[in-house]
Motif scaffolding. Sequence first.
Motif, PDB file in Angstrom:
ATOM      1  N   UNK A 202     -32.818   8.284  18.819  1.00  0.00           N
ATOM      2  CA  UNK A 202     -33.388   7.666  20.214  1.00  0.00           C
ATOM      3  C   UNK A 202     -32.196   6.769  20.550  1.00  0.00           C
ATOM      4  N   UNK A 203     -31.935   5.822  19.866  1.00  0.00           N
ATOM      5  CA  UNK A 203     -30.731   4.839  20.109  1.00  0.00           C
ATOM      6  C   UNK A 203     -29.603   5.706  20.530  1.00  0.00           C
ATOM      7  N   UNK A 204     -29.157   6.664  19.708  1.00  0.00           N
ATOM      8  CA  UNK A 204     -27.971   7.278  19.666  1.00  0.00           C
ATOM      9  C   UNK A 204     -27.984   7.971  21.041  1.00  0.00           C
ATOM     10  N   UNK A 205     -29.053   8.857  21.368  1.00  0.00           N
ATOM     11  CA  UNK A 205     -29.164   9.473  22.767  1.00  0.00           C
ATOM     12  C   UNK A 205     -28.945   8.492  24.105  1.00  0.00           C
ATOM     13  N   UNK A 206     -29.596   7.303  23.987  1.00  0.00           N
ATOM     14  CA  UNK A 206     -29.391   6.322  25.005  1.00  0.00           C
ATOM     15  C   UNK A 206     -27.977   5.937  25.133  1.00  0.00           C
ATOM     16  N   UNK A 207     -27.256   5.618  23.851  1.00  0.00           N
ATOM     17  CA  UNK A 207     -25.943   5.317  23.811  1.00  0.00           C
ATOM     18  C   UNK A 207     -24.955   6.386  24.420  1.00  0.00           C
ATOM     19  N   UNK A 208     -25.227   7.429  24.270  1.00  0.00           N
ATOM     20  CA  UNK A 208     -24.490   8.647  24.645  1.00  0.00           C
ATOM     21  C   UNK A 208     -24.526   8.561  26.265  1.00  0.00           C
ATOM     22  N   UNK A 209     -25.685   8.174  26.854  1.00  0.00           N
ATOM     23  CA  UNK A 209     -25.865   8.083  28.282  1.00  0.00           C
ATOM     24  C   UNK A 209     -25.464   7.032  28.645  1.00  0.00           C
ATOM     25  N   UNK A 210     -25.462   5.814  28.246  1.00  0.00           N
ATOM     26  CA  UNK A 210     -25.153   4.548  28.667  1.00  0.00           C
ATOM     27  C   UNK A 210     -24.326   3.645  27.848  1.00  0.00           C
ATOM     28  N   UNK A 211     -23.360   3.854  27.246  1.00  0.00           N
ATOM     29  CA  UNK A 211     -22.533   3.058  26.050  1.00  0.00           C
ATOM     30  C   UNK A 211     -22.551   1.618  26.500  1.00  0.00           C
ATOM     31  N   UNK A 212     -22.061   1.306  27.771  1.00  0.00           N
ATOM     32  CA  UNK A 212     -22.099   0.017  27.951  1.00  0.00           C
ATOM     33  C   UNK A 212     -23.334  -0.988  28.097  1.00  0.00           C
ATOM     34  N   UNK A 213     -24.250  -0.157  28.289  1.00  0.00           N
ATOM     35  CA  UNK A 213     -25.374  -0.879  28.215  1.00  0.00           C
ATOM     36  C   UNK A 213     -26.043  -1.280  27.123  1.00  0.00           C
ATOM     37  N   UNK A 214     -25.610  -0.243  25.984  1.00  0.00           N
ATOM     38  CA  UNK A 214     -26.141  -0.200  24.637  1.00  0.00           C
ATOM     39  C   UNK A 214     -25.466  -1.375  23.978  1.00  0.00           C
ATOM     40  N   UNK A 215     -24.061  -1.465  24.305  1.00  0.00           N
ATOM     41  CA  UNK A 215     -22.774  -2.258  23.494  1.00  0.00           C
ATOM     42  C   UNK A 215     -23.187  -3.641  24.082  1.00  0.00           C
ATOM     43  N   UNK A 216     -23.673  -3.769  25.141  1.00  0.00           N
ATOM     44  CA  UNK A 216     -23.913  -5.090  25.714  1.00  0.00           C
ATOM     45  C   UNK A 216     -25.257  -5.710  24.905  1.00  0.00           C
ATOM     46  N   UNK A 217     -26.185  -5.005  24.504  1.00  0.00           N
ATOM     47  CA  UNK A 217     -27.314  -5.267  23.867  1.00  0.00           C
ATOM     48  C   UNK A 217     -26.880  -5.677  22.552  1.00  0.00           C
ATOM     49  N   UNK A 218     -25.958  -4.869  21.882  1.00  0.00           N
ATOM     50  CA  UNK A 218     -25.600  -5.181  20.505  1.00  0.00           C
ATOM     51  C   UNK A 218     -24.829  -6.270  20.353  1.00  0.00           C
ATOM     52  N   UNK A 219     -24.062  -6.817  21.471  1.00  0.00           N
ATOM     53  CA  UNK A 219     -23.253  -8.089  21.641  1.00  0.00           C
ATOM     54  C   UNK A 219     -24.319  -9.161  21.331  1.00  0.00           C
ATOM     55  N   UNK A 220     -25.688  -9.263  22.365  1.00  0.00           N
ATOM     56  CA  UNK A 220     -26.671 -10.171  22.175  1.00  0.00           C
ATOM     57  C   UNK A 220     -26.983 -10.025  20.801  1.00  0.00           C
ATOM     58  N   UNK A 221     -27.213  -8.876  20.214  1.00  0.00           N
ATOM     59  CA  UNK A 221     -27.890  -9.041  18.836  1.00  0.00           C
ATOM     60  C   UNK A 221     -27.091  -9.713  17.833  1.00  0.00           C
ATOM     61  N   UNK A 222     -25.706  -9.426  18.129  1.00  0.00           N
ATOM     62  CA  UNK A 222     -24.598 -10.039  17.048  1.00  0.00           C
ATOM     63  C   UNK A 222     -24.760 -11.515  17.432  1.00  0.00           C
ATOM     64  N   UNK A 223     -24.729 -12.027  18.659  1.00  0.00           N
ATOM     65  CA  UNK A 223     -24.956 -13.412  18.941  1.00  0.00           C
ATOM     66  C   UNK A 223     -26.138 -14.002  18.366  1.00  0.00           C
ATOM     67  N   UNK A 224     -27.372 -13.308  18.116  1.00  0.00           N
ATOM     68  CA  UNK A 224     -28.623 -13.735  17.560  1.00  0.00           C
ATOM     69  C   UNK A 224     -28.320 -13.949  16.038  1.00  0.00           C
ATOM     70  N   UNK A 225     -27.634 -12.890  15.468  1.00  0.00           N
ATOM     71  CA  UNK A 225     -27.173 -13.096  13.958  1.00  0.00           C
ATOM     72  C   UNK A 225     -26.531 -14.292  13.748  1.00  0.00           C
ATOM     73  N   UNK A 226     -25.409 -14.576  14.649  1.00  0.00           N
ATOM     74  CA  UNK A 226     -24.468 -15.784  14.305  1.00  0.00           C
ATOM     75  C   UNK A 226     -25.484 -16.917  14.410  1.00  0.00           C
ATOM     76  N   UNK A 227     -26.271 -17.004  15.498  1.00  0.00           N
ATOM     77  CA  UNK A 227     -27.283 -18.286  15.737  1.00  0.00           C
ATOM     78  C   UNK A 227     -28.282 -18.454  14.497  1.00  0.00           C
TER      79      UNK A 227
END
Length: 322
Positions: A202-227
């Motif tokens: 399901x994440x793959x489907x959303x990412x195919x439709x709106x890669x920018x939106x999903x990659x922005x969320x992944x950026x946030x998740x990566x920042x959470x990991x760093x913190x």
Amino acid sequence: MSGISANGKVILFGEHAAVYDRPALAAGIPESISLLSVEPTERSIHISIESWGLDADDGEDSRLGEVLRLLGRLVPGRGGCKAIFEAAIPASAGLGSSAALAVALSMTLAQVRRVRLSQEQVRNSAHRLEKVFHGTPSGLDDTVATYGGLCLFRRNGWGTEEPDSSAYEHINSCALRVPCGDLELLVGNSGIEHSTYEMVASVGRIRRENEFFVEAIFDEIEACLDDGLQALRSADCDGLGRAMLANHEALCRLGVSCSELNEMVELAVAAGARGAKLTGAGGGGGVVAHAAGREDQVLEAWRRRGYSGKRFTLFDGAYAWN
Ligand code: PMV
């Protein structure tokens, strides 16, 4: 023959993002699957795990049947086995049960066929089996299932951006072990089984439709990991809790949480936890909380609403799971 066991895991940060080459941090739960007994057979591979209600062989027309047939081809040599395993974690609860099973199966058949597999060969075999279970696994689960400990993982390795090596111990090209002091966590189970296969798809489907939106969320998740890593290093309970909550919120926007997991996070925070988040693929399964002294209150709040929970303490090189 025995002494074979594999780790389950609790993902602290980075689920789903890990599938797209973002880093993830997970702690192994040792002895999540242990071999109780095994008998060699001429050809067939048969396994059972009583607490999962699982009884399967390589002749059956199911995903597990396919996994067992592939296992027979992946491990060098001939001959099958009838193996009984014991599970200390529930299945389909976001705790890496399939990867733990894949590792335990690979080690068991190798022992029966009298071949020596290195840890990396075990992980490789488990990864191939995980592909049958999940389609496009990142490799995080099979890596932690094989090596255990607190693992910082990145699907395609670290390339030139490898984090400061003095702060980590190398496990393999994709994973680094993070030295840590005592880490007290609670792992809650919603009791709702989920399908990692479907959640990842399901994440793959959303990412195919709106890669920018999903990659922005992944950026946030990566920042959470760093913190979160920073907080772990400095034993900052509040910082760790805040990073977990931010990661949960990002996963909600990705559409992989559900009302029960959100309720478990809210209950944990209301009972005094510093933070909590869903762990694993979501859509059911479990949560992880950092309660920092309020463990009993959080467990009781979950229990009253019909959810179960366990304490998971990770020491440097040891653990407690009860
Ligand atoms: O729910 P689990 O224990 O199968 O964990 C899945 C973790 C994901 O990041 C969603 C998928 C993956 O392969 O990393």
